[in-house]
Structures are given as C-alpha cells and as structure tokens.
Design a protein around this motif. Structure first.
Motif, mmCIF file in Angstrom:
data_model
loop_
_atom_site.group_PDB
_atom_site.id
_atom_site.type_symbol
_atom_site.label_atom_id
_atom_site.label_comp_id
_atom_site.label_asym_id
_atom_site.label_seq_id
_atom_site.Cartn_x
_atom_site.Cartn_y
_atom_site.Cartn_z
ATOM 1 N N SER A 1 6.257 10.906 -0.958
ATOM 2 C CA SER A 1 6.981 10.097 0.105
ATOM 3 C C SER A 1 6.397 10.288 1.268
ATOM 4 C CB SER A 1 8.416 11.000 0.240
ATOM 5 O OG SER A 1 9.115 10.692 -1.082
ATOM 6 N N LEU A 2 5.610 11.367 1.549
ATOM 7 C CA LEU A 2 4.956 11.734 2.893
ATOM 8 C C LEU A 2 3.853 10.781 2.886
ATOM 9 C CD1 LEU A 2 4.634 13.739 5.142
ATOM 10 C CD2 LEU A 2 2.968 14.887 3.850
ATOM 11 N N ALA A 3 3.181 10.520 1.873
ATOM 12 C CA ALA A 3 2.136 9.201 2.011
ATOM 13 C C ALA A 3 2.635 7.922 2.344
ATOM 14 C CB ALA A 3 1.230 9.371 0.587
ATOM 15 N N ARG A 4 3.795 7.659 1.618
ATOM 16 C CA ARG A 4 4.446 6.638 1.818
ATOM 17 C C ARG A 4 4.850 6.128 3.438
ATOM 18 N NH1 ARG A 4 10.183 4.602 -0.655
ATOM 19 N NH2 ARG A 4 10.286 2.579 0.158
ATOM 20 N N LEU B 1 0.840 -1.486 -0.010
ATOM 21 C CA LEU B 1 0.048 -0.019 0.043
ATOM 22 C C LEU B 1 0.778 1.287 0.032
ATOM 23 C CD1 LEU B 1 -3.023 -0.893 2.399
ATOM 24 C CD2 LEU B 1 -3.032 -0.716 0.039
ATOM 25 N N SER B 2 2.059 1.151 0.663
ATOM 26 C CA SER B 2 2.850 2.367 0.662
ATOM 27 C C SER B 2 3.279 2.652 -0.594
ATOM 28 C CB SER B 2 3.992 2.259 1.640
ATOM 29 O OG SER B 2 4.941 1.285 1.193
ATOM 30 N N GLY B 3 3.978 1.621 -1.412
ATOM 31 C CA GLY B 3 4.298 2.042 -2.829
ATOM 32 C C GLY B 3 3.099 2.368 -3.522
ATOM 33 N N ARG B 4 2.054 1.755 -3.547
ATOM 34 C CA ARG B 4 0.995 2.144 -4.519
ATOM 35 C C ARG B 4 0.500 3.589 -4.033
ATOM 36 N NH1 ARG B 4 -2.422 -1.213 -7.120
ATOM 37 N NH2 ARG B 4 -3.387 0.695 -7.899
ATOM 38 N N ALA B 5 0.399 4.019 -2.628
ATOM 39 C CA ALA B 5 0.128 5.328 -2.359
ATOM 40 C C ALA B 5 1.117 6.503 -2.787
ATOM 41 C CB ALA B 5 0.014 5.508 -0.882
ATOM 42 N N ASP B 6 2.524 6.026 -2.890
ATOM 43 C CA ASP B 6 3.568 7.025 -3.458
ATOM 44 C C ASP B 6 3.103 7.299 -4.842
ATOM 45 O OD1 ASP B 6 5.668 8.379 -3.901
ATOM 46 O OD2 ASP B 6 7.117 7.163 -3.131
ATOM 47 N N ARG B 7 2.988 6.190 -5.562
ATOM 48 C CA ARG B 7 2.767 6.265 -7.027
ATOM 49 C C ARG B 7 1.412 6.875 -7.331
ATOM 50 N NH1 ARG B 7 5.067 1.010 -6.801
ATOM 51 N NH2 ARG B 7 2.888 0.240 -6.797
ATOM 52 N N LEU B 8 0.191 6.867 -6.627
ATOM 53 C CA LEU B 8 -0.857 7.242 -6.718
ATOM 54 C C LEU B 8 -0.893 8.737 -6.580
ATOM 55 C CD1 LEU B 8 -3.971 6.796 -7.438
ATOM 56 C CD2 LEU B 8 -4.361 6.544 -5.042
ATOM 57 N N VAL B 9 -0.320 9.272 -5.452
ATOM 58 C CA VAL B 9 -0.198 10.547 -5.276
ATOM 59 C C VAL B 9 0.362 11.411 -6.253
ATOM 60 C CG1 VAL B 9 0.698 12.227 -3.521
ATOM 61 C CG2 VAL B 9 -0.454 10.326 -2.762
ATOM 62 N N VAL B 10 1.720 10.844 -6.584
ATOM 63 C CA VAL B 10 2.619 11.517 -7.639
ATOM 64 C C VAL B 10 1.759 11.419 -9.062
ATOM 65 C CG1 VAL B 10 4.747 11.168 -8.997
ATOM 66 C CG2 VAL B 10 4.794 10.977 -6.618
ATOM 67 N N LYS B 11 0.964 10.489 -9.325
ATOM 68 C CA LYS B 11 0.186 10.459 -10.468
ATOM 69 C C LYS B 11 -0.587 11.383 -10.659
ATOM 70 C CE LYS B 11 -2.630 7.144 -13.544
ATOM 71 N NZ LYS B 11 -3.080 5.673 -13.352
ATOM 72 N N VAL B 12 -1.790 11.600 -9.341
ATOM 73 C CA VAL B 12 -2.722 12.617 -9.322
ATOM 74 C C VAL B 12 -2.055 13.975 -9.405
ATOM 75 C CG1 VAL B 12 -4.397 13.377 -7.559
ATOM 76 C CG2 VAL B 12 -4.120 10.862 -8.087
ATOM 77 N N LEU B 13 -1.230 14.111 -8.700
ATOM 78 C CA LEU B 13 -0.376 15.495 -8.612
ATOM 79 C C LEU B 13 0.038 15.764 -10.094
ATOM 80 C CD1 LEU B 13 1.304 15.896 -5.116
ATOM 81 C CD2 LEU B 13 -0.876 16.771 -5.945
ATOM 82 N N SER B 14 0.375 14.948 -10.743
ATOM 83 C CA SER B 14 1.101 15.274 -12.294
ATOM 84 C C SER B 14 -0.169 15.522 -13.219
ATOM 85 C CB SER B 14 1.638 13.801 -12.803
ATOM 86 O OG SER B 14 2.680 13.320 -11.895
ATOM 87 N N ARG B 15 -1.422 15.189 -12.890
ATOM 88 C CA ARG B 15 -2.463 15.637 -13.728
ATOM 89 C C ARG B 15 -2.557 17.162 -13.466
ATOM 90 N NH1 ARG B 15 -6.687 10.725 -12.472
ATOM 91 N NH2 ARG B 15 -5.297 9.219 -13.467
ATOM 92 N N THR B 16 -2.328 17.795 -12.491
ATOM 93 C CA THR B 16 -2.356 19.156 -12.192
ATOM 94 C C THR B 16 -1.441 20.037 -12.732
ATOM 95 O OG1 THR B 16 -3.107 18.557 -9.908
ATOM 96 C CG2 THR B 16 -2.244 20.987 -10.183
ATOM 97 N N PRO B 17 -1.916 21.104 -13.871
ATOM 98 C CA PRO B 17 -0.882 21.855 -14.441
ATOM 99 C C PRO B 17 0.076 22.501 -13.737
ATOM 100 C CG PRO B 17 -3.032 22.078 -15.359
ATOM 101 C CD PRO B 17 -3.214 21.406 -14.044
#
Length: 272
Positions: free
Chosen positions: A68-71, A40-56
């Motif tokens: 890293s904070l979520a992880r 879950l920690s690895g998935r959370a890290d990637r998910l947060v980065v992916k969601v924030l990458s959609r923000t211009p």
C-alpha cells in the motif's frame, strides 16, 4: 459590415484555437498520466507483495503495508504530474501538503507512534503469534499483532490489548524463544532389605521408560538409598517436557504397584 465581423471572428478563432489545442493536449496528457499512474500503482502494489512473499517468514501484515505504501507513493507522484500538466505550480502545493501533514501528525502523534512501533515490531519480530510474552505487568499468549496494537490472551482467557508504543518502548520478556527446561519428578519405593535388587531396578526402569511422557534425554534414573535400617529405597528420577510430572508420578506409582502385585515376593511399597 458583414465582412468585417467575419474577419474579426476569424481573427478571434485564430487567437483562441491554439489555446484550445494546447488545453486539449494538456487534458489528454493529464488523462494519459492518470491512467498510467493508476496502472503503475496497482502493479507496484502487487509486485511488492509478490517480492516480499518470496521472503521466508515475512509477516503478511507487513507485506500489505509496504504494498500500500508503494501504491500511494506512485499515486501522489501521479497527482502532482497531472496538476503540472495544467500549469499549476506544485511547489506551493507540496509545501501546503507538508504543512497539513505536519498538523495532522501532531494531532495524531500517539496514533502515529503506535504505527511506527508496529512497523518496527513487524520488521524485527521480537515475538510471533503464539508466543507467550510479558509486556509490563501483562502476561499472555500473542493472539494478533497489527500495525497499531498487540492482542494478548492470558492463561485464564482474558483479552488484553496493548498499544504498540507500549510494547516497543519497554522491556519485553518472551517465554517461547528458548526451549523450556524439562520438569523433573522423583518417586521413592521401599523394598525389603533381603530383596534381589537388580531385577527390581530393571522392573522399575522398564516401567518408567515405557511411559511416553518421560523424556529419553535426560534419561530416567533408578538409584538406591537407605533411610531406615530394615528397608532400602529405590529412588526414581525422571523428566517431562510439559508440566505433568505430578500426573506421571501418580501413574508410575500405580504401574509399579500393579506389576509388583503379580509377584508378592517382589512387592514394592511407595515411600513419600
């Protein structure tokens, strides 16, 4: 005698077996919780980065920081859950961790203030990489913005490292937010009093407008002025986006004189 020992062994085994089974189940549960937490920690890290990458225009450093904070948050919860599986009371452990965190925070107060200021700078973005800013007495172009410091490069190529707490805690001047005003230039050409003015004005205007460094808005102007009784002056006003007005002025003087040399009767003389 042997039967009594066998009976005692069976009794002891019956007493120990539930404890072994319980500890084995707790160990399996702890391993399962640990594996799920790591996943879950690895998935959370990637998910947060992916969601924030959609923000211009979201800063890459801030994406990594929140990931890293979520992880580590999930890993902390996982560790507490694993310890609770073995009957360890996590309340006292949380208190100990809180006290240790407070001690570390007091010891690293300056570093943590730089970290907090870096997060605020990355969130509110008062400047970006490539902007020219003034922080205190330091003026330069932003080369890098990290979580702990800001790197500036001065006009004479000197590196300046400013702690983020110093950047966030004082007035900041950003010279790149609003468009810089155009740089104005002026040239004066003297023409004889008997010169046909309209062709001379159009000739000069055409040469000025042909220079790609001269802005079309505001449009260049060619006006008339008289500072002596026997000569009229053509006053050329123009603007440039960059600070090259002096260079444009020199090139336009050459161009106007070269054009007027082809027509000696329309010769124009530069006036200081």
């Amino acid at each position: 005698m042997l039967e009594e020992k066998t009976q005692d062994l069976m009794v002891n085994m019956q007493a120990v077996l539930p404890l072994i089974v319980t500890n084995a189940l707790n160990a399996l549960g702890a391993i399962a919780i640990l594996l799920i937490g790591l996943w879950l920690s690895g998935r959370a890290d990637r998910l947060v980065v992916k969601v924030l990458s959609r923000t211009p225009h979201f800063d890459p450093t801030l994406k990594s920081f929140f990931g890293s904070l979520a992880r580590y948050l999930i890993l902390t919860v996982t560790l507490l859950a694993v310890l609770s599986q073995f009957g360890i009371h996590t309340t006292s452990l949380v208190a100990i961790l809180g006290a240790a965190s407070l001690a570390v925070g007091l010891a690293l107060q300056g570093t943590l203030s730089n970290l907090a200021a870096g997060v605020m700078l990355l969130i509110f973005r008062p400047f970006r990489v490539g902007h020219k800013v003034q922080v205190g007495s330091s003026v330069g172009t932003v080369k890098e913005l990290s979580l702990f410091w800001t790197e500036l490069v001065t006009d004479d190529k000197v590196q300046v490292i400013v702690p983020n707490s110093g950047v966030w805690g004082q007035p900041l001047r950003n010279f790149s937010i609003y468009p810089a005003p155009p740089h104005a230039g002026e040239i004066r050409f003297q023409v004889p009093d008997d010169t046909n003015l309209d062709p001379a004005i159009e000739q000069v205007r055409t040469l000025v407008e042909a220079d790609p460094r001269v802005l079309a808005d505001p449009a260049p102007s060619v006006l008339l002025d008289r500072r002596s009784a026997d000569a009229i002056e053509l006053v050329v006003g123009f603007s440039t986006a960059d600070d090259v007005a002096a260079l444009v002025k020199s090139d336009l003087i050459k161009a106007v004189h070269a054009a007027s040399d082809l027509n000696p009767e329309k010769r124009l003389a530069h006036s200081a």
